[in-house]
Design a protein around this motif. Structure first.
Motif, PDB file in Angstrom:
ATOM      1  N   MET A 128       0.817  -1.185   0.000  1.00  0.00           N
ATOM      2  CA  MET A 128       0.000   0.000   0.000  1.00  0.00           C
ATOM      3  C   MET A 128       0.859   1.246   0.000  1.00  0.00           C
ATOM      4  N   GLY A 129       2.130   1.113   0.183  1.00  0.00           N
ATOM      5  CA  GLY A 129       2.994   2.273   0.171  1.00  0.00           C
ATOM      6  C   GLY A 129       3.212   2.810   1.561  1.00  0.00           C
ATOM      7  N   ASN A 130       3.412   4.087   1.657  1.00  0.00           N
ATOM      8  CA  ASN A 130       3.709   4.744   2.915  1.00  0.00           C
ATOM      9  C   ASN A 130       2.449   4.849   3.772  1.00  0.00           C
ATOM     10  N   SER A 131       2.423   4.139   4.900  1.00  0.00           N
ATOM     11  CA  SER A 131       1.224   4.126   5.732  1.00  0.00           C
ATOM     12  C   SER A 131       0.921   5.492   6.321  1.00  0.00           C
ATOM     13  N   SER A 132       1.955   6.287   6.640  1.00  0.00           N
ATOM     14  CA  SER A 132       1.674   7.598   7.204  1.00  0.00           C
ATOM     15  C   SER A 132       0.986   8.493   6.184  1.00  0.00           C
ATOM     16  N   SER A 133       1.313   8.338   4.914  1.00  0.00           N
ATOM     17  CA  SER A 133       0.632   9.071   3.860  1.00  0.00           C
ATOM     18  C   SER A 133      -0.824   8.623   3.770  1.00  0.00           C
ATOM     19  N   PHE A 134      -1.049   7.327   3.890  1.00  0.00           N
ATOM     20  CA  PHE A 134      -2.411   6.791   3.872  1.00  0.00           C
ATOM     21  C   PHE A 134      -3.190   7.335   5.075  1.00  0.00           C
ATOM     22  N   GLU A 135      -2.564   7.327   6.233  1.00  0.00           N
ATOM     23  CA  GLU A 135      -3.211   7.832   7.441  1.00  0.00           C
ATOM     24  C   GLU A 135      -3.596   9.299   7.264  1.00  0.00           C
ATOM     25  N   LYS A 136      -2.711  10.077   6.658  1.00  0.00           N
ATOM     26  CA  LYS A 136      -2.981  11.492   6.422  1.00  0.00           C
ATOM     27  C   LYS A 136      -4.157  11.669   5.463  1.00  0.00           C
ATOM     28  N   GLN A 137      -4.243  10.819   4.453  1.00  0.00           N
ATOM     29  CA  GLN A 137      -5.367  10.874   3.520  1.00  0.00           C
ATOM     30  C   GLN A 137      -6.683  10.595   4.239  1.00  0.00           C
ATOM     31  N   VAL A 138      -6.675   9.610   5.136  1.00  0.00           N
ATOM     32  CA  VAL A 138      -7.871   9.297   5.922  1.00  0.00           C
ATOM     33  C   VAL A 138      -8.240  10.500   6.787  1.00  0.00           C
ATOM     34  N   TYR A 139      -7.253  11.067   7.458  1.00  0.00           N
ATOM     35  CA  TYR A 139      -7.483  12.235   8.305  1.00  0.00           C
ATOM     36  C   TYR A 139      -8.056  13.390   7.485  1.00  0.00           C
ATOM     37  N   ALA A 193     -11.693  12.845   6.497  1.00  0.00           N
ATOM     38  CA  ALA A 193     -12.588  13.035   7.639  1.00  0.00           C
ATOM     39  C   ALA A 193     -12.716  14.516   7.991  1.00  0.00           C
ATOM     40  N   ALA A 194     -11.606  15.230   7.957  1.00  0.00           N
ATOM     41  CA  ALA A 194     -11.604  16.650   8.316  1.00  0.00           C
ATOM     42  C   ALA A 194     -12.374  17.504   7.320  1.00  0.00           C
ATOM     43  N   SER A 195     -12.383  17.086   6.058  1.00  0.00           N
ATOM     44  CA  SER A 195     -13.052  17.886   5.024  1.00  0.00           C
ATOM     45  C   SER A 195     -14.459  17.382   4.703  1.00  0.00           C
ATOM     46  N   ASN A 196     -14.939  16.413   5.487  1.00  0.00           N
ATOM     47  CA  ASN A 196     -16.279  15.846   5.311  1.00  0.00           C
ATOM     48  C   ASN A 196     -16.447  15.174   3.953  1.00  0.00           C
ATOM     49  N   ASP A 197     -15.382  14.566   3.465  1.00  0.00           N
ATOM     50  CA  ASP A 197     -15.414  13.847   2.184  1.00  0.00           C
ATOM     51  C   ASP A 197     -15.662  12.361   2.466  1.00  0.00           C
ATOM     52  N   SER A 198     -16.925  12.038   2.743  1.00  0.00           N
ATOM     53  CA  SER A 198     -17.260  10.664   3.129  1.00  0.00           C
ATOM     54  C   SER A 198     -17.053   9.675   1.987  1.00  0.00           C
ATOM     55  N   THR A 199     -17.182  10.121   0.753  1.00  0.00           N
ATOM     56  CA  THR A 199     -16.965   9.226  -0.387  1.00  0.00           C
ATOM     57  C   THR A 199     -15.512   8.769  -0.431  1.00  0.00           C
ATOM     58  N   THR A 200     -14.591   9.705  -0.341  1.00  0.00           N
ATOM     59  CA  THR A 200     -13.171   9.361  -0.338  1.00  0.00           C
ATOM     60  C   THR A 200     -12.816   8.557   0.906  1.00  0.00           C
ATOM     61  N   LEU A 201     -13.357   8.950   2.031  1.00  0.00           N
ATOM     62  CA  LEU A 201     -13.084   8.225   3.272  1.00  0.00           C
ATOM     63  C   LEU A 201     -13.520   6.767   3.156  1.00  0.00           C
ATOM     64  N   GLN A 202     -14.692   6.534   2.606  1.00  0.00           N
ATOM     65  CA  GLN A 202     -15.177   5.160   2.441  1.00  0.00           C
ATOM     66  C   GLN A 202     -14.256   4.378   1.512  1.00  0.00           C
ATOM     67  N   LYS A 203     -13.818   4.990   0.419  1.00  0.00           N
ATOM     68  CA  LYS A 203     -12.908   4.320  -0.514  1.00  0.00           C
ATOM     69  C   LYS A 203     -11.593   3.961   0.163  1.00  0.00           C
ATOM     70  N   LEU A 204     -11.054   4.880   0.954  1.00  0.00           N
ATOM     71  CA  LEU A 204      -9.799   4.610   1.653  1.00  0.00           C
ATOM     72  C   LEU A 204      -9.957   3.477   2.661  1.00  0.00           C
ATOM     73  N   LEU A 205     -11.054   3.481   3.396  1.00  0.00           N
ATOM     74  CA  LEU A 205     -11.292   2.422   4.378  1.00  0.00           C
ATOM     75  C   LEU A 205     -11.515   1.078   3.702  1.00  0.00           C
TER      76      LEU A 205
END
Length: 68
Positions: A1-12, A15-27
């Protein structure tokens, strides 16, 4: 999956920007690629110590709160 901290930042950021579509895809990606790691990656904290769940809740992003 690559750099996990980058993935974690994407999830954060999702969530912070209320982008539930992207959040669901990441999860979904997390679950399909590294199910053993699971939600431990959601422990990312910003400079103020806030997790994706905390920042989503503080901003009243209800859908994102339910996802994380």
């Amino acid at each position: 999956m690559g750099n996990s901290s980058s993935f974690e930042k994407q999830v954060y950021d999702a969530a912070a920007s209320n982008d539930s579509t992207t959040l669901q895809k990441l999860l979904d990606q997390l679950q399909s690629q590294q199910p053993a790691v699971g939600r431990g990656l959601l422990a990312f904290r910003d400079g103020d110590g806030r997790t994706p769940l905390i920042v989503a809740a503080a901003k009243n992003h209800e859908r994102c709160v339910h996802l994380v």
